[in-house]
Write a protein that holds these residues in place. Structure first.
Motif, mmCIF file in Angstrom:
data_model
loop_
_atom_site.group_PDB
_atom_site.id
_atom_site.type_symbol
_atom_site.label_atom_id
_atom_site.label_comp_id
_atom_site.label_asym_id
_atom_site.label_seq_id
_atom_site.Cartn_x
_atom_site.Cartn_y
_atom_site.Cartn_z
ATOM 1 N N PHE A 89 0.823 -1.185 0.000
ATOM 2 C CA PHE A 89 0.000 0.000 0.000
ATOM 3 C C PHE A 89 0.871 1.254 0.000
ATOM 4 C CE2 PHE A 89 0.716 -0.659 4.493
ATOM 5 C CZ PHE A 89 0.821 0.628 5.004
ATOM 6 N N TYR A 90 0.289 2.302 -0.508
ATOM 7 C CA TYR A 90 0.947 3.597 -0.582
ATOM 8 C C TYR A 90 0.054 4.607 0.119
ATOM 9 C CZ TYR A 90 3.379 1.256 -4.362
ATOM 10 O OH TYR A 90 4.107 0.370 -5.090
ATOM 11 N N GLN A 91 0.621 5.397 0.971
ATOM 12 C CA GLN A 91 -0.121 6.447 1.637
ATOM 13 C C GLN A 91 0.397 7.777 1.100
ATOM 14 O OE1 GLN A 91 -0.029 6.094 5.882
ATOM 15 N NE2 GLN A 91 -1.992 7.121 6.092
ATOM 16 N N LEU A 92 -0.493 8.674 0.738
ATOM 17 C CA LEU A 92 -0.100 9.938 0.127
ATOM 18 C C LEU A 92 0.892 10.694 1.003
ATOM 19 C CD1 LEU A 92 -0.281 11.983 -2.124
ATOM 20 C CD2 LEU A 92 -2.332 12.913 -1.035
ATOM 21 N N SER A 93 0.667 10.728 2.317
ATOM 22 C CA SER A 93 1.595 11.454 3.190
ATOM 23 C C SER A 93 2.997 10.859 3.108
ATOM 24 C CB SER A 93 1.098 11.451 4.640
ATOM 25 O OG SER A 93 0.987 10.127 5.134
ATOM 26 N N SER A 94 3.091 9.537 2.951
ATOM 27 C CA SER A 94 4.403 8.892 2.826
ATOM 28 C C SER A 94 5.103 9.328 1.547
ATOM 29 C CB SER A 94 4.257 7.370 2.822
ATOM 30 O OG SER A 94 3.671 6.934 4.015
ATOM 31 N N GLN A 95 4.352 9.420 0.469
ATOM 32 C CA GLN A 95 4.943 9.822 -0.801
ATOM 33 C C GLN A 95 5.462 11.258 -0.732
ATOM 34 O OE1 GLN A 95 5.304 7.447 -3.200
ATOM 35 N NE2 GLN A 95 4.420 6.150 -1.623
ATOM 36 N N VAL A 96 4.680 12.145 -0.114
ATOM 37 C CA VAL A 96 5.083 13.549 0.015
ATOM 38 C C VAL A 96 6.334 13.660 0.883
ATOM 39 C CG1 VAL A 96 4.397 15.800 0.967
ATOM 40 C CG2 VAL A 96 2.759 14.452 -0.368
ATOM 41 N N LEU A 97 6.315 13.000 2.035
ATOM 42 C CA LEU A 97 7.440 13.108 2.958
ATOM 43 C C LEU A 97 8.696 12.436 2.413
ATOM 44 C CD1 LEU A 97 8.412 14.247 5.574
ATOM 45 C CD2 LEU A 97 7.469 12.284 6.770
ATOM 46 N N ASP A 98 8.534 11.303 1.742
ATOM 47 C CA ASP A 98 9.704 10.637 1.169
ATOM 48 C C ASP A 98 10.377 11.496 0.097
ATOM 49 O OD1 ASP A 98 9.503 8.502 2.859
ATOM 50 O OD2 ASP A 98 8.781 7.092 1.355
ATOM 51 N N ALA A 99 9.595 12.253 -0.662
ATOM 52 C CA ALA A 99 10.189 13.155 -1.661
ATOM 53 C C ALA A 99 11.070 14.191 -0.973
ATOM 54 C CB ALA A 99 9.102 13.831 -2.486
ATOM 55 N N LYS A 100 10.619 14.696 0.160
ATOM 56 C CA LYS A 100 11.414 15.661 0.923
ATOM 57 C C LYS A 100 12.669 14.985 1.488
ATOM 58 C CE LYS A 100 7.223 18.220 2.102
ATOM 59 N NZ LYS A 100 7.453 19.451 1.387
ATOM 60 N N ALA A 101 12.513 13.752 1.968
ATOM 61 C CA ALA A 101 13.644 13.017 2.528
ATOM 62 C C ALA A 101 14.692 12.717 1.455
ATOM 63 C CB ALA A 101 13.158 11.726 3.190
ATOM 64 N N TRP A 102 14.244 12.385 0.240
ATOM 65 C CA TRP A 102 15.204 12.122 -0.843
ATOM 66 C C TRP A 102 16.001 13.375 -1.180
ATOM 67 C CZ3 TRP A 102 17.326 7.851 -1.853
ATOM 68 C CH2 TRP A 102 16.637 6.659 -1.704
ATOM 69 N N SER A 103 15.386 14.551 -1.048
ATOM 70 C CA SER A 103 16.125 15.800 -1.260
ATOM 71 C C SER A 103 17.246 15.927 -0.227
ATOM 72 C CB SER A 103 15.191 17.008 -1.164
ATOM 73 O OG SER A 103 14.282 17.020 -2.219
ATOM 74 N N VAL A 150 1.123 13.822 12.735
ATOM 75 C CA VAL A 150 2.436 13.862 12.096
ATOM 76 C C VAL A 150 2.785 12.486 11.548
ATOM 77 C CG1 VAL A 150 3.443 15.818 13.353
ATOM 78 C CG2 VAL A 150 3.573 13.540 14.337
ATOM 79 N N ARG A 151 3.517 12.489 10.452
ATOM 80 C CA ARG A 151 4.039 11.267 9.858
ATOM 81 C C ARG A 151 5.537 11.466 9.707
ATOM 82 N NH1 ARG A 151 -0.224 10.781 11.448
ATOM 83 N NH2 ARG A 151 -2.091 9.973 10.459
ATOM 84 N N PHE A 152 6.269 10.362 9.592
ATOM 85 C CA PHE A 152 7.724 10.425 9.650
ATOM 86 C C PHE A 152 8.398 9.723 8.486
ATOM 87 C CE2 PHE A 152 5.996 10.395 13.945
ATOM 88 C CZ PHE A 152 6.508 11.588 14.438
ATOM 89 N N SER A 153 9.596 10.181 8.194
ATOM 90 C CA SER A 153 10.489 9.514 7.258
ATOM 91 C C SER A 153 11.888 9.616 7.840
ATOM 92 C CB SER A 153 10.431 10.182 5.884
ATOM 93 O OG SER A 153 11.100 9.396 4.924
ATOM 94 N N ALA A 154 12.752 8.665 7.502
ATOM 95 C CA ALA A 154 14.105 8.645 8.054
ATOM 96 C C ALA A 154 15.145 8.718 6.947
ATOM 97 C CB ALA A 154 14.322 7.372 8.871
ATOM 98 N N VAL A 155 16.183 9.486 7.205
ATOM 99 C CA VAL A 155 17.350 9.515 6.332
ATOM 100 C C VAL A 155 18.512 8.973 7.156
ATOM 101 C CG1 VAL A 155 18.928 10.940 4.979
ATOM 102 C CG2 VAL A 155 16.482 11.484 5.024
ATOM 103 N N LEU A 156 19.057 7.852 6.708
ATOM 104 C CA LEU A 156 20.215 7.241 7.362
ATOM 105 C C LEU A 156 21.448 7.766 6.660
ATOM 106 C CD1 LEU A 156 18.917 3.540 7.372
ATOM 107 C CD2 LEU A 156 18.228 5.436 8.835
ATOM 108 N N THR A 157 22.465 8.135 7.438
ATOM 109 C CA THR A 157 23.648 8.736 6.825
ATOM 110 C C THR A 157 24.923 8.365 7.568
ATOM 111 O OG1 THR A 157 24.670 10.823 6.136
ATOM 112 C CG2 THR A 157 23.308 10.903 8.114
#
Length: 193
Positions: A89-103, A150-157
């Protein structure tokens, strides 16, 4: 090497609601394994062996449309055989936040660091460890500013970034409104049956 302040300055332009920092070491004991049939959680260094820091981006879900969920067959994903069946499944908030995380991940790679976006780490406990809120009785992370929205995304670095202090407050207190309102009675304090 990139600094925490440089990351904060970059993130300021992404339109996220909050950002928290923690170390890969602090997240070593996150839960791993399958979560229903939706995702297989992994350890931070299992996802990115060179990970030193984790940046958690929080996005306020300000419109109900962000909770829209679409299901798609697994075989649409590259490399998954048609006969495997199943869906994701895909949640719209995940798609929006992941785009920001990829930046942010792209910015970190431009600074010479390894960086990946991951939804394969347990985001709720990671958000608490990164200082973004507490785990509420409704099982969601409650932000002191935005509540449960709130929804979350993680950037590992591989960048070594100063971690924030974990959130230690309790925003629920004696309140049981979410438990009382649960139409199926499946919500118990801090767990979902």
């Amino acid at each position: 090497m990139v600094t925490k302040q440089e990351v904060l300055s970059f993130v300021e332009g992404l339109g996220v609601s909050a950002v928290g920092f923690t170390s890969a070491e602090r997240l070593a004991d996150l839960p791993t394994g399958p979560v229903l049939d939706a995702v297989m959680l992994r350890g931070v260094r299992e996802v990115l062996p060179s990970a030193e820091s984790v940046v958690i981006l929080a996005y306020r879900v300000w419109d109900p449309v962000f909770n829209v969920v679409a299901r798609g067959p697994l075989w649409l994903r590259e490399g998954v055989p048609l006969e495997e069946g199943g869906s994701e499944f895909y949640q719209l908030s995940s798609q929006v936040l992941d785009a920001k995380a990829w930046s942010l991940a792209s910015f970190l790679r431009g600074e010479g660091c390894d960086a990946v976006v991951s939804r394969r780490v347990a985001l709720k406990p990671a958000a608490v460890v990164a200082g973004l809120g507490c785990r509420g009785k409704n099982t969601l992370v409650l932000s002191p500013v935005h509540g449960p929205f709130v929804r979350f995304s993680a950037v590992l670095t591989s960048a070594v970034l100063e971690p924030d202090k974990p959130y230690v407050g309790d925003l629920c207190g004696d309140c049981t409104r979410c438990i009382d309102a649960c139409p199926t009675g499946a919500l118990k304090p801090h767990e979902l049956e």
